[in-house]
Scaffold this motif. Structure first.
Motif, PDB file in Angstrom:
ATOM      1  N   GLU A  60      37.004 -35.539-105.012  1.00 49.92           N
ATOM      2  CA  GLU A  60      36.682 -34.666-106.025  1.00 49.92           C
ATOM      3  C   GLU A  60      36.889 -34.926-107.466  1.00 49.92           C
ATOM      4  O   GLU A  60      35.977 -34.571-108.406  1.00 49.92           O
ATOM      5  CB  GLU A  60      37.219 -33.296-105.629  1.00 49.92           C
ATOM      6  N   TYR A 425      28.917 -18.080-109.410  1.00 52.61           N
ATOM      7  CA  TYR A 425      29.200 -17.701-107.952  1.00 52.61           C
ATOM      8  C   TYR A 425      27.979 -16.558-107.377  1.00 52.61           C
ATOM      9  O   TYR A 425      27.462 -16.854-106.557  1.00 52.61           O
ATOM     10  CB  TYR A 425      30.495 -16.974-107.720  1.00 52.61           C
ATOM     11  N   HIS A 463      34.072 -15.422-102.310  1.00 48.79           N
ATOM     12  CA  HIS A 463      35.020 -15.415-101.305  1.00 48.79           C
ATOM     13  C   HIS A 463      35.625 -16.698-100.627  1.00 48.79           C
ATOM     14  O   HIS A 463      36.493 -16.834 -99.872  1.00 48.79           O
ATOM     15  CB  HIS A 463      34.884 -14.261-100.080  1.00 48.79           C
ATOM     16  N   GLN A 464      34.905 -17.647-101.077  1.00 48.26           N
ATOM     17  CA  GLN A 464      35.007 -18.756-100.433  1.00 48.26           C
ATOM     18  C   GLN A 464      36.318 -19.625-100.522  1.00 48.26           C
ATOM     19  O   GLN A 464      36.809 -20.366 -99.838  1.00 48.26           O
ATOM     20  CB  GLN A 464      33.939 -19.859-100.922  1.00 48.26           C
ATOM     21  N   ASP A 465      36.675 -19.407-102.107  1.00 48.77           N
ATOM     22  CA  ASP A 465      38.119 -19.867-102.199  1.00 48.77           C
ATOM     23  C   ASP A 465      38.949 -18.801-102.538  1.00 48.77           C
ATOM     24  O   ASP A 465      38.816 -18.061-103.582  1.00 48.77           O
ATOM     25  CB  ASP A 465      37.958 -20.831-103.425  1.00 48.77           C
ATOM     26  N   TRP A 467      41.815 -18.671-104.223  1.00 46.10           N
ATOM     27  CA  TRP A 467      42.629 -18.502-105.491  1.00 46.10           C
ATOM     28  C   TRP A 467      41.139 -18.347-106.570  1.00 46.10           C
ATOM     29  O   TRP A 467      41.720 -17.521-107.338  1.00 46.10           O
ATOM     30  CB  TRP A 467      42.749 -20.213-106.012  1.00 46.10           C
ATOM     31  N   ASP A 468      40.228 -18.679-106.340  1.00 43.06           N
ATOM     32  CA  ASP A 468      39.172 -18.236-107.046  1.00 43.06           C
ATOM     33  C   ASP A 468      38.893 -16.847-107.182  1.00 43.06           C
ATOM     34  O   ASP A 468      38.778 -16.150-108.225  1.00 43.06           O
ATOM     35  CB  ASP A 468      37.782 -19.209-107.105  1.00 43.06           C
ATOM     36  N   TYR A 469      39.112 -16.069-105.966  1.00 45.62           N
ATOM     37  CA  TYR A 469      38.596 -14.799-105.991  1.00 45.62           C
ATOM     38  C   TYR A 469      39.910 -13.990-106.552  1.00 45.62           C
ATOM     39  O   TYR A 469      39.283 -12.729-107.192  1.00 45.62           O
ATOM     40  CB  TYR A 469      38.488 -14.489-104.360  1.00 45.62           C
TER      41      TYR A 469
END
Length: 536
Positions: A60, A425, A463-465, A467-469
């Motif tokens: 990545e 997002y 909601h996929q990550d 930490w991001d959420y």
């Protein structure tokens, strides 16, 4: 020796304090983007045993360099900028008081680095911008208001919170404009040297800032031509310019190439070509011209008119600059004309270069981050020119200027409210095109009234990550991020809120004090003896 009272009567000192408080108040405690986080890790690798890229980050992020080592694909410029703060922050992070918190989110190290670095860059930018506007013969009041407009009414404010390379590039290019123009005014080779060094240092940050270097040179040439310099005289000035500037540029170009050789064993390639090579090895279906795969017209029209990224929507002061230029061009001084032409050329160059890039708009960013800094330069004179020519403008033009200034203030303040990927997002569900600024205003209202789910704004992609959420669902200022993450002790959160509130109150007081001093200056004149307290 300055007393506090003397500083509080000095408009330049008040401007510097205000710039520092602005940067302090808007910080979230995080660098703001994955790019800056990776550059901070490169900073850490410069003076510790940690690697610039961890193995788990590949593919990545990272590209293989000499002896198969994983290397960052960025220039070293911003990493060097953060080095002093990183050394200080690492020491602070190891204090006993943080023993139970060390390494948690946001980390003590990232908090200290983001605060110290952003405040330093913002204060220096304010001082250099004020100096440059004064060199262009704007009165003190107009120069200070113009500087505040850059800090508060352009995307510069957003990138003060989200610490990408933009504001550092802006600072160095401003120094280049100011110092090289000083050379043109008084022949100071020292000024030309330092202006060239600032522009050369920019090359270590991002090689495309070579376009800034070229356009500052165009600015100098245009000033000479518009002032009537011709023939042998212009040749002598150009020769003197090249004699000082070219060796400086070559020196910094060599440093960039040496860093490239140190990482990848070649003086002649770039990390873009290496990243593209490894990407094609992993995915042979990628075209040979990757990453420059976007049709030029798509990138150009997107940067100009796409509701997700339009430079006119995210920086409305650019519209004001165009209106004033169309209305007042014949009244502008030669140096103002030279500046506006050179920054217009710079903007076109950046639009054309990044228009073919696969992520032409900077991917996860507020606005088109690759050209945002150039847009800020093009819009820099909007407010000072509006004030200078107020009595020569038609009432409709003045009213339009006020509306654009108000819109700019709303847009830039709104940009701070949430972490920048929020709307990106949401667009996965809402689709394209989406007017991002209107969506941001809707998000602010929905979050304030607890209606995110009811209004369909709490989308699945958010909601996929985890930490991001966590970061997306809190106001993007340090006290709120600490409280929402729930890892800091309550006393630390309470202190953070108290300090944050005090900084906003102090900023309000400083701006009110600055307004009072400027009104007095306007009444008595810039040379009133009781008000003069120049910074030395």
């Amino acid at each position: 020796m300055f007393s506090i009272y003397t500083w509080l009567r000095n408009p330049i000192a008040l401007l510097a304090i205000a710039a520092g408080l602005i940067a302090f108040a808007v910080q979230s405690g995080e660098p703001g983007s994955a790019d800056t986080t990776h550059r901070l890790q490169s900073t850490h690798a410069l003076w510790t045993s940690e690697p610039p890229v961890f193995p788990y980050e590949y593919p990545e992020f990272g590209v293989h360099g000499r002896n198969g080592s994983l290397q960052s694909w960025y220039g070293i410029g911003q990493s060097l900028l953060m080095l002093p703060a990183d050394i200080i922050a690492t020491g602070i992070e190891k204090l006993p008081i943080f023993a139970d918190y060390n390494g948690n989110d946001p980390s003590v190290r990232s908090i200290v680095v983001s605060f110290l670095t952003s405040m330093l860059v913002n204060v220096l930018t304010a001082l250099v911008c004020f100096r440059f506007l004064s060199q262009l013969r704007f009165p003190l009041v107009h120069s200070i208001v113009g500087t505040l407009a850059l800090l508060l009414l352009t995307t510069h404010l957003h990138y003060t919170q989200n610490m990408m390379e933009n504001n550092y590039i802006c600072l160095l290019t401003l120094i280049g404009f100011s110092r090289q123009y000083e050379w043109l005014q008084n022949g100071s080779r020292k000024a030309l040297f330092w202006g060239s060094a600032a522009l050369g240092l920019n090359l270590l940050t991002r090689l495309t800032t070579g376009m800034d270097l070229i356009c500052v040179g165009i600015f100098i040439l245009l000033v000479l031509l518009l002032d009537g310099t011709r023939g042998i005289d212009i040749w002598k000035r150009c020769r003197s310019y090249i004699a000082v500037a070219l060796p400086v540029y070559l020196f910094f170009g060599f440093l960039d190439r040496h860093y490239q050789f140190y990482r990848f064993g070649s003086f002649f390639n770039t990390y873009v070509s290496l990243v593209a090579k490894e990407a094609r090895e992993r995915d042979p279906s990628l075209p040979l011209n990757y990453p420059f795969t976007t049709p030029l017209h798509t990138g150009l029209l997107g940067a100009l008119f796409a509701p997700e990224k339009s430079i006119f929507l995210f920086d409305p002061l650019l519209i004001l600059t165009l209106i004033l230029a169309a209305t007042l061009w014949k009244r502008f001084t030669p140096v103002v004309k030279a500046y506006l032409i050179s920054t217009a050329i710079m903007l076109v160059m950046y639009l054309c270069f990044y228009g073919r890039y696969f992520a032409w708009a900077g991917d996860f960013a507020w606005g088109d981050r690759y050209v945002s800094t150039t847009v800020e330069f093009a819009a820099l004179l909007a407010v000072p020119l509006l004030l200078r020519h107020r009595h020569q403008l038609a009432p409709t033009v003045w009213a339009t200027g006020i509306v654009l200034i108000a819109a700019s203030a709303i847009i830039q303040i709104a940009s701070l409210a949430f972490w920048l990927p929020l709307e990106i997002y949401q667009e996965e569900t809402l689709g394209h095109p989406t007017f991002v600024i209107l969506l941001r205003l809707k998000n602010i209202a929905a979050f304030a009234f607890g209606k995110m789910s009811a209004w369909g704004l709490d989308t699945e992609a958010m909601h996929q990550d985890p930490w991001d959420y966590t970061h997306l669902t809190a106001w993007n200022f340090l006290p709120f991020q600490l409280m929402h993450a729930g890892q800091a002790p309550k006393w630390a959160v309470d202190i953070a809120f108290a300090v944050w509130g005090a900084s906003i109150a102090a900023l309000g007081w400083i701006l009110a004090r600055l307004r009072s001093v400027l009104k007095t200056l306007a009444l008595y004149g810039d040379n009133h003896a009781s008000l003069r307290a120049p910074l030395r």
